[in-house]
Scaffold this motif. Structure first.
Motif, short mmCIF file in Angstrom:
data_model
loop_
_atom_site.label_atom_id
_atom_site.label_comp_id
_atom_site.label_asym_id
_atom_site.label_seq_id
_atom_site.Cartn_x
_atom_site.Cartn_y
_atom_site.Cartn_z
N LEU A 57 0.84 -1.20 0.00
CA LEU A 57 0.00 0.00 0.00
C LEU A 57 0.88 1.26 0.00
O LEU A 57 0.64 2.20 -0.76
CB LEU A 57 -0.94 -0.01 1.22
N ILE A 58 1.92 1.26 0.82
CA ILE A 58 2.81 2.44 0.88
C ILE A 58 3.50 2.63 -0.47
O ILE A 58 3.60 3.75 -0.98
CB ILE A 58 3.87 2.28 2.02
N GLU A 59 3.96 1.53 -1.04
CA GLU A 59 4.63 1.61 -2.35
C GLU A 59 3.70 2.25 -3.38
O GLU A 59 4.11 3.13 -4.14
CB GLU A 59 5.01 0.19 -2.78
N GLU A 60 2.43 1.83 -3.38
CA GLU A 60 1.46 2.37 -4.35
C GLU A 60 1.21 3.86 -4.11
O GLU A 60 1.17 4.65 -5.06
CB GLU A 60 0.13 1.60 -4.26
N ILE A 61 1.04 4.23 -2.85
CA ILE A 61 0.75 5.65 -2.55
C ILE A 61 1.94 6.53 -2.94
O ILE A 61 1.77 7.58 -3.58
CB ILE A 61 0.39 5.85 -1.06
N VAL A 62 3.15 6.09 -2.59
CA VAL A 62 4.35 6.87 -2.94
C VAL A 62 4.43 7.02 -4.46
O VAL A 62 4.73 8.11 -4.97
CB VAL A 62 5.63 6.20 -2.36
N GLN A 63 4.13 5.94 -5.18
CA GLN A 63 4.19 5.99 -6.65
C GLN A 63 3.15 6.96 -7.23
O GLN A 63 3.45 7.77 -8.10
CB GLN A 63 3.99 4.58 -7.23
N VAL A 64 1.92 6.87 -6.71
CA VAL A 64 0.85 7.75 -7.19
C VAL A 64 1.22 9.22 -6.93
O VAL A 64 1.08 10.08 -7.82
CB VAL A 64 -0.50 7.40 -6.51
N TYR A 65 1.71 9.50 -5.74
CA TYR A 65 2.06 10.89 -5.40
C TYR A 65 3.24 11.38 -6.25
O TYR A 65 3.29 12.55 -6.64
CB TYR A 65 2.39 11.01 -3.90
N THR A 66 4.18 10.48 -6.54
CA THR A 66 5.32 10.84 -7.40
C THR A 66 4.83 11.12 -8.82
O THR A 66 5.22 12.11 -9.44
CB THR A 66 6.37 9.71 -7.40
N ASN A 67 3.94 10.24 -9.32
CA ASN A 67 3.42 10.38 -10.69
C ASN A 67 2.83 11.76 -10.93
O ASN A 67 2.98 12.34 -12.00
CB ASN A 67 2.31 9.35 -10.97
N TYR A 68 2.10 12.25 -9.92
CA TYR A 68 1.36 13.51 -10.12
C TYR A 68 1.93 14.67 -9.31
O TYR A 68 1.30 15.72 -9.22
CB TYR A 68 -0.13 13.27 -9.80
N MET A 69 3.10 14.45 -8.73
CA MET A 69 3.81 15.49 -7.97
C MET A 69 2.93 16.14 -6.89
O MET A 69 2.93 17.35 -6.71
CB MET A 69 4.39 16.54 -8.92
N PHE A 70 2.15 15.31 -6.18
CA PHE A 70 1.38 15.83 -5.05
C PHE A 70 2.34 16.20 -3.93
O PHE A 70 3.35 15.52 -3.71
CB PHE A 70 0.40 14.76 -4.52
N GLU A 71 2.00 17.25 -3.20
CA GLU A 71 2.88 17.66 -2.10
C GLU A 71 2.49 17.01 -0.78
O GLU A 71 3.19 17.15 0.22
CB GLU A 71 2.87 19.19 -1.97
N THR A 72 1.36 16.33 -0.75
CA THR A 72 0.91 15.63 0.46
C THR A 72 1.99 14.65 0.92
O THR A 72 2.52 13.89 0.11
CB THR A 72 -0.39 14.85 0.15
N GLU A 73 2.32 14.71 2.22
CA GLU A 73 3.36 13.81 2.74
C GLU A 73 2.73 12.49 3.21
O GLU A 73 1.66 12.49 3.82
CB GLU A 73 4.11 14.48 3.88
N VAL A 74 3.43 11.41 2.90
CA VAL A 74 2.95 10.08 3.30
C VAL A 74 3.43 9.78 4.72
O VAL A 74 4.63 9.70 4.99
CB VAL A 74 3.45 8.99 2.32
N THR A 104 12.25 0.36 8.67
CA THR A 104 13.26 0.26 7.62
C THR A 104 12.59 0.22 6.24
O THR A 104 13.00 0.92 5.31
CB THR A 104 14.10 -1.03 7.81
N ASP A 105 11.54 -0.60 6.13
CA ASP A 105 10.85 -0.71 4.84
C ASP A 105 10.24 0.63 4.42
O ASP A 105 10.27 0.99 3.24
CB ASP A 105 9.75 -1.78 4.91
N THR A 106 9.72 1.36 5.38
CA THR A 106 9.16 2.69 5.11
C THR A 106 10.23 3.61 4.54
O THR A 106 10.00 4.33 3.57
CB THR A 106 8.58 3.27 6.42
N ALA A 107 11.42 3.55 5.14
CA ALA A 107 12.53 4.40 4.66
C ALA A 107 12.97 3.97 3.26
O ALA A 107 13.26 4.81 2.41
CB ALA A 107 13.69 4.32 5.64
N LEU A 108 13.00 2.66 3.02
CA LEU A 108 13.42 2.17 1.70
C LEU A 108 12.45 2.61 0.61
O LEU A 108 12.84 2.84 -0.53
CB LEU A 108 13.54 0.64 1.71
N LEU A 109 11.19 2.76 0.98
CA LEU A 109 10.17 3.18 0.00
C LEU A 109 10.10 4.71 -0.12
O LEU A 109 9.28 5.24 -0.86
CB LEU A 109 8.80 2.62 0.39
#
Ligand code: G3P
Length: 215
Positions: free
Chosen positions: A143-160, A172-177
Motif C-alpha cells: 500500500l505504501i509503495e502504491e501511494i508513494v508511486q501515485v504521489y510521485t506520478n502527479y507530484m502531489f505535495e501531500t506527505e505520506v 526500515t521498509d518505510t525508509a526504503l520506500l
C-alpha cells in the motif's frame, strides 16, 4: 525520513524528545482516552514540548462540525495538524480547512485510491494504517509503495505518514520506500535502538577494559 511518536503520553513524549528523535507527534481518540485527560489540555502540553507537527483528531461526523472542531484545535498552537477521517464529510472538511490555511492529516486510509482523494482534497499528510492492513492478510508495505508511486506520478505535495506501525522492520521498509514520515509507538523506538550484537560488543569492551585496569 521524519520520525513521529504515536502516543498521547506526555512522559514518553518528553523521554524520546530528549533523544532528539521526535520530529512530530500523532494522536487519535483512542490514545487520548487511554490517558484520561482532556484533549485540549493534552494537545497543548504536547505542542509545548514538540515544535514539529502535532496531530489532533476530530470526533464529530458532519463536515460542518469537523471544520468547527478543526478551527478550534488550530487556535491551541501553531504546530497543530487537524486529523480528519477518510469519509465524504472528512474530505469536505479537509478542503474547507485547507482553504483556510489549516493543515490537515487525513487518517484511516487503507487504499491508494483513498490516498489520491486525500491529496486532491489538499491534505498536508495522509495516514495509511499499515499494521491494520497486514492484520487483514494484505500487505501494508505494498500500500505504501502504491501511494508513494501515485504521489510521485502527479507530484502531489501531500506527505505520506506511515501509521499503525508494529515492528522495527516496518520502519526500515518505510525508509526504503522513501515515505516522508513514520509514526510509531514508544515501544518501537526502544526496539529500533536495541541489537544483541551492540549489547554483546559493549559487554566485551567493558570486560577487556576492566582486565587492562586490573593489570
Ligand atoms: O495513530 C494511528 C495508528 O498509528 C493506530 O495504530 O496500532 O492502533 O493500528 P494501531
Amino acid at each position: 525520513m521524519k520520525l513521529f511518536l504515536d502516543t498521547a503520553n506526555i512522559d514518553d513524549i518528553k523521554k524520546y524528545a530528549a533523544w532528539g528523535l521526535v520530529d512530530g507527534v500523532t494522536t487519535n481518540p483512542s490514545l487520548i482516552a487511554k490517558e484520561g485527560v482532556s484533549l485540549e489540555k493534552r494537545i497543548k502540553e504536547i505542542a509545548a514540548v514538540i515544535s514539529g507537527p502535532v496531530s489532533s483528531e476530530v470526533t464529530s461526523e458532519t463536515a460542518k462540525e469537523m471544520v468547527a472542531e478543526g478551527k478550534e484545535y488550530a487556535k491551541w498552537a501553531k504546530n497543530i495538524y487537524v486529523k480528519c477521517p477518510m469519509t465524504p464529510a472528512g474530505l469536505e472538511a479537509t478542503r474547507a480547512l485547507t482553504d483556510e490555511g489549516i493543515r490537515v492529516n487525513v487518517t484511516l486510509v487503507f487504499s491508494a485510491a483513498q490516498a489520491l482523494l486525500a491529496a486532491k482534497a489538499g491534505a498536508a499528510f495522509v495516514s495509511p494504517f499499515i499494521g491494520r492492513v497486514d492484520d487483514m492478510g494484505q500487505s501494508g508495505m505494498q500500500l505504501i509503495e502504491e501511494i508513494v508511486q501515485v504521489y510521485t506520478n502527479y507530484m502531489f505535495e501531500t506527505e505520506v505518514l506511515v501509521a499503525s506501525v508494529r515492528s522495527p522492520r516496518q520502519v526500515t521498509d518505510t525508509a526504503l520506500l522513501e515515505a516522508d514520515i513514520c509514526t510509531m509507538p514508544a515501544a518501537i523506538y526502544d526496539k529500533l535502538v536495541k541489537h544483541p550484537l551492540t549489547d554483546a560488543g559493549l559487554e566485551q569492551f567493558k570486560t577487556d577494559w576492566q582486565k587492562m585496569k586490573n593489570k
